[in-house]
Design a protein around this motif. Structure first.
Motif, short mmCIF file in Angstrom:
data_model
loop_
_atom_site.label_atom_id
_atom_site.label_comp_id
_atom_site.label_asym_id
_atom_site.label_seq_id
_atom_site.Cartn_x
_atom_site.Cartn_y
_atom_site.Cartn_z
N GLY A 4 0.82 -1.16 -0.08
CA GLY A 4 -0.11 -0.03 0.06
C GLY A 4 0.92 1.12 0.04
O GLY A 4 2.30 0.98 -0.03
N GLY A 5 0.26 2.45 -0.12
CA GLY A 5 1.09 3.65 0.04
C GLY A 5 0.37 4.70 -0.72
O GLY A 5 -0.65 4.53 -1.23
N TYR A 6 0.59 5.85 -0.49
CA TYR A 6 0.38 7.21 -1.07
C TYR A 6 1.19 7.36 -2.13
O TYR A 6 2.51 7.84 -2.18
N GLU A 7 0.38 7.55 -3.35
CA GLU A 7 1.34 7.88 -4.60
C GLU A 7 2.13 8.92 -4.47
O GLU A 7 3.35 9.14 -4.85
N GLY A 8 1.74 10.06 -4.10
CA GLY A 8 2.48 11.28 -3.92
C GLY A 8 3.70 11.30 -2.59
O GLY A 8 4.72 11.80 -3.28
N VAL A 9 3.39 10.37 -1.64
CA VAL A 9 4.60 10.14 -0.95
C VAL A 9 5.80 9.32 -1.70
O VAL A 9 7.00 9.66 -1.60
N LEU A 10 5.31 8.52 -2.40
CA LEU A 10 6.19 7.54 -3.06
C LEU A 10 6.89 8.08 -4.10
O LEU A 10 8.11 8.12 -4.58
N ARG A 11 6.01 8.87 -4.90
CA ARG A 11 6.64 9.61 -6.20
C ARG A 11 7.59 10.53 -5.85
O ARG A 11 8.69 11.03 -6.34
N ASP A 12 7.40 11.35 -4.77
CA ASP A 12 8.24 12.44 -4.59
C ASP A 12 9.22 12.43 -3.55
O ASP A 12 10.05 13.20 -2.92
N MET A 13 9.52 11.05 -3.16
CA MET A 13 10.56 10.83 -2.07
C MET A 13 12.09 11.03 -2.51
O MET A 13 12.19 10.49 -3.62
N GLN A 14 12.72 11.84 -1.71
CA GLN A 14 14.15 11.88 -1.90
C GLN A 14 14.90 11.60 -0.87
O GLN A 14 14.42 12.02 0.52
N PRO A 15 16.10 10.93 -0.85
CA PRO A 15 16.60 10.34 -2.02
C PRO A 15 15.72 9.09 -2.58
O PRO A 15 15.18 8.55 -1.64
N LYS A 16 15.64 8.79 -3.65
CA LYS A 16 15.23 7.44 -4.25
C LYS A 16 15.98 6.44 -3.67
O LYS A 16 17.23 6.40 -3.61
N PRO A 17 15.27 5.26 -3.41
CA PRO A 17 15.80 4.00 -2.75
C PRO A 17 16.81 3.58 -3.91
O PRO A 17 16.43 3.45 -5.03
#
Length: 343
Positions: free
Chosen positions: A246-259
């Motif tokens: 699960g997850g919130y699209e905005g949080v996942l998309r805008d996460m920095q740094p990317k894993p």
């Protein structure tokens, strides 16, 4: 053979891992002592070293053992308030409890650095009177960024085995949400001993009932308390651990740094922005990986044998969907076998 400079990861089933990175020993969830029908690969009472414990949420297959490990090792527990309150009631000292809800950045220190700072107050960062003191930020070995996430849903057909290729659409109610999971846990799953006819109970069910009945030893809640995910940042590398589909699209998309590496649960029906995802788990996993910037490696979790249905997760479709981007590869782990990661 590994060295102290290498990052290693061990998987103990479900979503529980031991991560050793830059001299810091971290547990990701602590469900080590399982119902007796499942193998216990490392008993919680046998853990002698832990610097930090990160808890994804407070359910029975994630939180138990954290209190005993923390009390024995002095590890700092980083978790949501539901889990922290349970740890406090179980006797974990207050200075070891870090309540979070997503949006925090926390520096992580080796045990030596923490001990040195306790002996030399000049190495401690300023803090409020009575508040836990931490070493100076410049002494941190790495950091963790904490983000809100979401618990998956159980498919309405309750399959014996979940195939990540199965497409689900719609829901029983336009208001299907995490509250359903909380009520289902409290009034359904945790009461199967009362709800199921005795002749329908498998050995797995009986083992599960015995396990969840011992709430003193196995500390957990029917409420997840708010799902969290953790992005561990060491230099220019990052490893994300997310313990449900699960997850919130905005949080996942805008996460920095990317894993560079993402540990991702692959069980259940995906929870997309708080609603059941229309599509398959494989499709959602591919979207999640794209939002995360297509990490080079993905490690599945929560897909191994369970003591109650669904018994396991067929990850073949999810693996194909994720690897189709041409950049990401799935890294399969064996239980209790350390692998070296490029972090």
């Amino acid at each position: 053979m590994t060295t102290s400079q290498e990052t290693t990861l061990e998987w103990f089933g479900a979503t529980t891992f031991r991560l050793r990175v830059r001299g810091v020993t971290v547990f990701l969830d602590t469900w080590l002592d399982k119902p007796d029908i499942l193998p216990t690969l490392l008993a919680a009472d046998d853990v002698t070293e832990a610097d930090y414990i990160f808890i994804s949420h407070a359910h029975f297959d994630h939180l138990p053992g954290a209190d005993r490990i923390a009390i024995k090792t002095g590890a700092i527990v980083v978790a949501n308030n539901e889990a922290i309150n349970l740890m406090r009631n179980a006797g974990v000292p207050e200075h070891q409890l870090f309540p979070v809800q997503g949006g925090e950045r926390i520096p992580l220190f080796t045990r030596k650095t923490r001990d040195d700072a306790a002996a030399d107050l000049s190495l401690l960062a300023p803090g409020l009177p009575g508040a836990p003191r931490r070493p100076l930020d410049k002494l941190a070995a790495l950091r963790v960024d904490i983000w809100p996430s979401l618990h998956c849903f159980m498919p309405e057909d309750h399959p014996q085995v979940i195939d990540t290729a199965t497409v689900y659409k719609g829901s029983a109610s336009p208001y299907s949400c995490t509250l359903d999971i909380t009520f289902g846990m409290k009034h359904g799953l945790l009461k199967i001993g009362e709800l199921m006819p005795p002749d329908k109970l498998t050995p797995g069910h009986k083992s599960f009932i015995k396990y969840v009945s011992d709430r003193e030893r196995n500390v957990f809640s029917h409420c997840d308390g708010g799902q969290l995910m953790f992005n561990f940042v060491a230099g220019d590398k990052a490893l994300l651990w997310t313990a449900h589909l699960g997850g919130y699209e905005g949080v996942l998309r805008d996460m920095q740094p990317k894993p560079d590496i993402a540990i991702m649960a692959i069980a259940g029906r995906a929870n997309f922005n708080g609603r059941p995802f229309d599509g398959s788990a494989a499709e959602f996993a591919a979207k999640k990986v794209d939002w995360l910037g297509r990490p080079s490696q993905v490690i599945w979790c929560l897909h191994d044998e369970a003591c109650i249905p669904p018994w396991r997760i067929d990850t073949e479709a999810a693996t194909k969907a994720v690897e189709a981007n041409g950049k990401t590869k799935i890294l399969d782990l064996e239980h209790a076998k350390a692998v070296v990661l490029d972090i």
